[in-house]
Design a protein around this motif. Structure first.
Motif, short mmCIF file in Angstrom:
data_model
loop_
_atom_site.label_atom_id
_atom_site.label_comp_id
_atom_site.label_asym_id
_atom_site.label_seq_id
_atom_site.Cartn_x
_atom_site.Cartn_y
_atom_site.Cartn_z
N GLY A 170 32.26 46.15 35.84
CA GLY A 170 31.52 44.89 35.77
C GLY A 170 30.76 44.54 37.04
O GLY A 170 30.67 43.37 37.41
N GLY A 171 30.24 45.53 37.72
CA GLY A 171 29.50 45.27 38.94
C GLY A 171 30.38 45.09 40.17
O GLY A 171 29.88 44.90 41.26
N GLN A 172 31.69 45.14 40.01
CA GLN A 172 32.63 45.00 41.12
C GLN A 172 33.06 46.39 41.59
O GLN A 172 33.39 47.25 40.78
CB GLN A 172 33.87 44.21 40.69
CG GLN A 172 33.58 42.80 40.25
CD GLN A 172 33.23 41.90 41.42
OE1 GLN A 172 33.74 42.06 42.52
NE2 GLN A 172 32.33 40.96 41.17
#
Length: 64
Positions: free
Chosen positions: A16-18
């Motif tokens: 999730g973009g993390q």
């Protein structure tokens, strides 16, 4: 982090973009430590006893 040296770092997951980075560091601070005993075994036991879990004892001898 002051007082530590980076040993290893790597990306462990990307979701999730993390980005999660896993790092291992070791303390670079040193402390003089000595002990005595009736014989070598007793001396070594007394030397190792007060060392906290997770710490490493390194033997060094300086000769002038």
């Amino acid at each position: 982090m002051d007082g530590y040296e980076l040993v290893q770092a790597g990306t462990t997951s990307i979701t999730g973009g993390q980005i999660t980075i896993h790092a291992i560091a070791r303390a670079v601070a040193t402390c003089d430590h000595e002990a005595t005993g009736q014989n070598r075994d007793a001396s070594m036991q007394a030397f190792r006893q007060p060392v906290p879990d997770g710490w490493q004892v390194q033997y060094a001898r300086t000769v002038d």
